[in-house]
Design an enzyme around this catalytic site. Sequence first.
Site, short mmCIF file in Angstrom:
data_model
loop_
_atom_site.label_atom_id
_atom_site.label_comp_id
_atom_site.label_asym_id
_atom_site.label_seq_id
_atom_site.Cartn_x
_atom_site.Cartn_y
_atom_site.Cartn_z
N HIS A 123 -24.21 27.52 0.71
CA HIS A 123 -24.38 28.43 -0.42
C HIS A 123 -25.28 29.57 0.07
CE1 HIS A 123 -26.07 29.75 -4.32
NE2 HIS A 123 -25.01 29.20 -4.88
N ASP A 200 -30.20 20.72 1.30
CA ASP A 200 -29.92 21.38 0.03
C ASP A 200 -29.17 20.37 -0.83
OD1 ASP A 200 -28.69 22.67 -2.06
OD2 ASP A 200 -27.98 24.37 -0.91
N GLN A 203 -26.03 20.03 -5.15
CA GLN A 203 -24.81 19.39 -5.66
C GLN A 203 -24.80 17.88 -5.48
OE1 GLN A 203 -22.56 20.90 -7.42
NE2 GLN A 203 -23.17 23.01 -7.04
N LYS A 226 -28.32 21.26 -12.82
CA LYS A 226 -27.11 20.58 -12.34
C LYS A 226 -27.21 19.07 -12.59
CE LYS A 226 -26.36 24.08 -8.77
NZ LYS A 226 -25.35 24.99 -9.31
N CYS A 364 -20.53 31.85 -4.27
CA CYS A 364 -21.74 32.12 -3.47
C CYS A 364 -21.65 31.44 -2.11
CB CYS A 364 -23.01 31.68 -4.19
SG CYS A 364 -23.29 32.57 -5.70
N1 7TS Z 1 -27.09 25.24 -3.14
C1 7TS Z 1 -25.93 24.78 -3.61
C2 7TS Z 1 -25.13 23.83 -2.78
C3 7TS Z 1 -25.48 25.18 -4.86
O1 7TS Z 1 -24.33 24.71 -5.32
C4 7TS Z 1 -26.25 26.07 -5.63
C5 7TS Z 1 -25.76 26.60 -6.96
C6 7TS Z 1 -27.48 26.49 -5.12
C7 7TS Z 1 -27.87 26.06 -3.87
C8 7TS Z 1 -28.40 27.36 -5.90
O2 7TS Z 1 -28.91 26.67 -6.97
P1 7TS Z 1 -29.77 27.40 -8.09
O3 7TS Z 1 -29.95 26.37 -9.14
O4 7TS Z 1 -31.05 27.82 -7.45
O5 7TS Z 1 -28.94 28.57 -8.53
N2 7TS Z 1 -24.35 26.61 -7.07
C9 7TS Z 1 -23.61 27.24 -8.00
C10 7TS Z 1 -22.22 27.13 -8.05
O6 7TS Z 1 -21.53 26.46 -7.29
N3 7TS Z 1 -21.76 27.86 -9.08
O7 7TS Z 1 -22.81 28.44 -9.69
C11 7TS Z 1 -23.97 28.05 -9.04
#
Ligand code: 7TS
Length: 406
Positions: A123, A200, A203, A226, A364
């Site tokens: 990501h 990370d 997910q 999430k 992303c």
């Molecule tokens: N890493 C992964 C694997 C992610 O899926 C996401 C967010 C992030 C980092 C960033 O997380 P945040 O909570 O700091 O934004 N992924 C997604 C997605 O797949 N669709 O919208 C956000």
Amino acid sequence: MIQSIDDIRADFPILHRKVKGHPLVYLDNAATTQKPKAVIDALTYYYTNTNANVHRGIHSLAEEATADFEATRDTVKEFINSAHREEVIFTRGTTESINLVAYTWGRQNIKEGDEIIISAMEHHSNIVPWQILCEEKNALLKVIPITEHGEIIMEEFDKLFSPKTKLVSVVHVSNAMGTINPVEEIINKSHAVGAKVLIDGAQSSMHLDINVQKLNCDFFACSAHKLFGPTGIGVLYGKKEILESMPPFHGGGEMIKDCTLPKTTYADLPYKFEAGTPNIGDTIAFKAALEYIQSIGKAHIRKHEDELLRYATEKLLQINGLKIIGTARNKISVISFVINGVHPQDVGILLDNKGIAIRTGHHCAQPLMDFYEIPGTMRASFAVYNTIEEIDKLTEGLQKAIKLLL
Ligand code: 7TS
């Protein structure tokens, strides 16, 4: 006791609304999950009964708010099985957690010519902070290649190591494909050459059991939203001795031991990394989210989601011209796909007209899309509250959309 799907769905008020006249079919759980009533109630309770700033007041509200806030830290500690509660740092989410490591540990430890390894399926939040750091330090960012199925090529990973390798930062589960990466092996191999490892877990934390001690990772990042929790709150786990050696991230209130004009000394963990008034209400509600997950059980969540994944894969593959992007042997419940001759965004809009929410675009993960030479995909991602009937509606909606668009 395992709850029935109807009981679980009854816990999520939003699942009962309509979108454009149709019952909502929410299949965008990898972007953010919906919130159970327990989480909404915890937020309402906080603002109705205990709203106060934490860690500094001696009045009753401040004490109650602080106790509830800190209780979440204990619940997170259990959820990820860290050895110490002060290894749990509250951040705004995965993105901020990774940036915290890049700006503190990274600035302190990465020197000119050093190397950082990521994978080709990251990501943007696990790419850009390292690019910024490498540019600043004149360091090198290396990338582990992947197969057409969307799996890391471990033999190629081995070849990337050098005496200059300082950090390996990889995604546990790909948001765009659902691939579960062999992080245990990645961590062991990285440690063997003296590199630190950041996982990370944005997910993975909902779908897999997380045991940071067993994984032996140095850092682990995840986001509450999430995990059925609120937005704007997340976690950075770090091994105590590493966190202690790191300089602070933000300066301000809460993070000092003693502040005089000539010199400031910093607070102990975890507060050294939690400057300013934190996101109190959302942190408190995050506890209710984790307890909700525990009440259902990760094993049940995974089993149900795996059934949905199997069924959806079978159904979608019956659609002419549809190709699944990400066919790893080890996957969680995310299906990304493209369809010959139709643009993902057009399909997304037509599905929304039927109340079906999927995500379209690059997710992303633009470098991953570049690898597949596509601008983006359609992505359906499932949670424990999704049903077989909803997958049937998705399939039907896709077939109608294709007819209209082709
Ligand atoms: N890493 C992964 C694997 C992610 O899926 C996401 C967010 C992030 C980092 C960033 O997380 P945040 O909570 O700091 O934004 N992924 C997604 C997605 O797949 N669709 O919208 C956000």
